[in-house]
Each structure stands twice: as C-alpha cells, then as structure tokens.
Write an enzyme that holds these catalytic residues in place. Sequence first.
Site, mmCIF file in Angstrom:
data_model
loop_
_atom_site.group_PDB
_atom_site.id
_atom_site.type_symbol
_atom_site.label_atom_id
_atom_site.label_comp_id
_atom_site.label_asym_id
_atom_site.label_seq_id
_atom_site.Cartn_x
_atom_site.Cartn_y
_atom_site.Cartn_z
ATOM 1 N N ASP A 169 0.919 -1.186 0.096
ATOM 2 C CA ASP A 169 -0.123 -0.072 -0.016
ATOM 3 C C ASP A 169 0.938 1.223 -0.128
ATOM 4 O O ASP A 169 2.101 1.130 0.385
ATOM 5 C CB ASP A 169 -0.927 -0.027 1.118
ATOM 6 C CG ASP A 169 -0.080 0.012 2.489
ATOM 7 O OD1 ASP A 169 0.487 -0.994 2.776
ATOM 8 O OD2 ASP A 169 -0.507 1.034 3.138
ATOM 9 N N GLU A 175 -0.074 -0.899 5.958
ATOM 10 C CA GLU A 175 1.018 -0.402 6.542
ATOM 11 C C GLU A 175 0.899 1.006 6.643
ATOM 12 O O GLU A 175 1.296 1.593 7.865
ATOM 13 C CB GLU A 175 2.505 -0.977 5.940
ATOM 14 C CG GLU A 175 3.603 -0.471 6.801
ATOM 15 C CD GLU A 175 4.337 1.001 6.796
ATOM 16 O OE1 GLU A 175 5.177 1.262 7.660
ATOM 17 O OE2 GLU A 175 3.783 1.813 6.146
#
Length: 482
Positions: free
Chosen positions: A100, A163
């Site tokens: 991400d 994250e």
Amino acid sequence: MVGQSRWPPGRDAVESAAFAWLDAHRQDLVDKTAALLRIESVEAPPEPGRPFGPGVGAALEFVDRLAREFGLETANVDGHAVHAHWGPRAPFVGVLTHVDVVPAGGGWSVPPFGGVVIDGRIYGRGAIDNKGPTVASLFALAALAAAGAPVKRGLRLIVGGDEETGFQCLRHYFKRQPYPEMAFSPDAVFPLVFAEKGILDLTLALPSPGPVMVSLRGGQRPNVVPDEAEARLQLPPGESPAEWQGRLVAAAASKRRAQITLESDAGNPAHFRVKSRGVATHGSTPEKGVNAAAELLACLVEADAGRGLVDPSGTLAFLARAGSGIYGEGLGIAARDDVSGVLTCNLGVLRLEGRELSATFNIRYPVSLACAAALLAKAAEQVREAGGRIVDASDDPPHHVPEDSFIVRTLLEVYRQETGDDTPPLAIGGGTYARLVPGAVAFGPVFPFSGIVPHEKDENIEIEHLRRLARLYAAALWALAR
C-alpha cells in the site's frame, strides 16, 4: 545456535549461485517493479476479498502470482496480507514489507502510477516505500530457492496491505499465521534500525474560528507533512475588499517557507481563497518538509492581527503554534532521550466540518517513554485551555532491540561486508512492521547520505539501487537462515 553470528567473510557456493541467478534476472527485476508501481494501491473502501480496496488487493495479488511463478509456496490471508515461503515450515526467517502507498499528492513531473523508467530510475509512488524493496526481497528469496540453499530456517516474505494507515493487515495475519523466529523489514534505512520511537496519533476537536471562516482544509494523512492547504474566507464586516486583501498579502509575504497565494471567488465577490503550498515528506521527519497547513494558519493569524475578526476564539492561533512546533512545544509535550533523540510532531490533517475544527497530529516520541500516557495528559491540558478536547488517540508503543542481539550483529556484518560502510545502527522516528515482531529490526532500503525521503513527489528508485538491494537481501537471508 542463535547466540552468535556465523556470517563468514568471502563468498560461498550458495551465495555465488544466488547472485548469478539475480544477474540473469536483472531486467525482470526492473520490469516487475515497474509493473507493481502501475497499480494504484492507495487504501480505499473495502470490497469482497479486498478489505483495503481494489488497488491494494490487486497489488497483493500481483505479488502472490509472481511468487508462484518462481515456484514458491504462497498464501493470501483474507486479503489482508500475502506470503511467499520456501524451506522448512518452522522455524523461519521473515521479511516484512507492504504494497500500500500514501496518496500521490500534487506536483509530479511524471505519472505517479506510471511505473516509467527514465535515465536509469524507476518512477512511481511506492518506488522506495515499499514496492521496490518488496520486489527486491522476493527476488532475493527466489534466488536462494533457485540456488538450493540448504537452509536450517525457512524463508518467508510477508506482504501487508495497510502499513501506511494502521498495520491492521499484519495484526490480522499473525492471528492466523505463526510469528517468525527472527525478522527484518526493508522499510527504513541502512545500516540497520534497532529502535523505533512510539507513535501517537492525536485528533483534536476545537471551536469554529467564527463566521468569517467558510471552509478550511489541509493534508490527507496524519503521517505525511501536508503540501497543500486552503481556506475560504468571507469578507469581515466593515472591511473593504482592498483592506482585507492587503492584510492577507502582507501576511503571506512574511511566510517565506510556504508559497501562499490569494484568489477571489468568482461565484461570490465577498469571498477569498487563501492557498498554501509546502513540501510533503514523511511525518516522522517534519523538519525535512514545509507544512502547508501550519503555514496557512500562521498567515491567517497574522492577517487578523489580534482584531478577533477571523479568529475570535483563538483557535487558529493555538493550532498555528501547535502545528509550527515540530518538536511538540506547541502542545506542551517536548521530550528527548539519548537512545532515540527528540520527539517530533506533525500536523497532518486539518478540517473545518460544520462548526467544529478538527486537527490530527502524528507524534513520534522517545523509546525511554514506555507509552504515551504522560504525553497525552500534558496535551489534553493544553487543548482544554484552548477550549477544545481530544476526540481520538491511538498509541503504538516504542520498539527497541539490543544492539548485541544475534540479528543486529549478523545483519551489520552482512551490510558491512557488502558495502564497506561502518555507519553505526540507528534509532528512528518512523514506524515499521518490525515493531509487530519481538526482536525484529528494520534493514534498509535507503543507504546513508543518499538524500532519499519517502512520500515526496517524483518518488523513484535507481535501477542499480534496486539490484543492489536484491543482492544484499539475498546475502542477509542466507546468513540468518543457514
């Protein structure tokens, strides 16, 4: 045994074979990294099988497919994370990465999700944080598998999907999968990170500045220094447009770090827009950026000149001080220690919603503070005095691994043999997946003095840097798993 380092000088047959495999797959490493960068994996509303949205889901599935092409065992754990495994099931060495990314932001000279290669660099959001290192780690694992490395510990790449927004991905993963015996995360800096500051996200609710303020917004994520902010103002009673604009222009001229501009509102001549453009950077290093939201607030307070037209409640003045105090002094929480250094504070999100002003701060505090309770109490007192309240607080405690531990000593030996660099290990304000695994550390991907800063426009990774990472991670995994 895990009590002492066994990394020998020189090359052995396994490492030589793994490096030869990487050399044979040099172009494939570049192509696969570019392909992953073309996936816009910013967290979005969930959909079936993709709890962090379609882009993040597609990126995780890309890694899963690539790992299977290399003949590795894979698993997709409820769309939260995927892993690629080779060797014994237990114990195993983990590599913790993510696909991400933060939103692209503005000001790019190339498409942020184009994965374009220019002059030996691959451009795209996530190139360094953390898609490039993810692909390099996967290729390192595949190289050791192709070399038939006789490992005593298995090797597992674990790739998460949120994250940047909370680590729920790997928290979910470790409820269903075992923890590694030891692990590193290639999501910080070399030579190695043995301590990570605590992370406190603090959201404040404060009274509206008053009727003159029509709208106010800045920033998208708490952990990114905002590079844009905007206020829409109504002409104060009794003020001529020329007078008010003159005050704003004078205040903007004094704010040299951010670029502040004024625009008339074509739809309403009694309204002005004040825009601020700063420099985005990671929220853990606010001193490396220019906070557009904090600079905008300071400009508005200066233009108001204590007359109480724009800021009758003093709300903007309080937030301007808190946002400009990047070491926590504006919230009364300044702190430091000898291990991890000074506390940092980033005003990451600013919104006027209805008649309430919301501000979210991302605070990185020293490892000597076991948790954020004392800081929270001090901040709450300051906020109450400003007429506001804390509406949300999320604390992720510090992480600290002894410098004489096996993993620290072994990874430092590998790094120093491969690079010749004797830089000592570091403590940082950034938070990596390492804090989720006892005894884990962060290991790269940024080399000392490279000047690379995550979350900025035109994020990129040099092709030679990418190839160097794959070799380093192959050597590191072999040293830990043999």
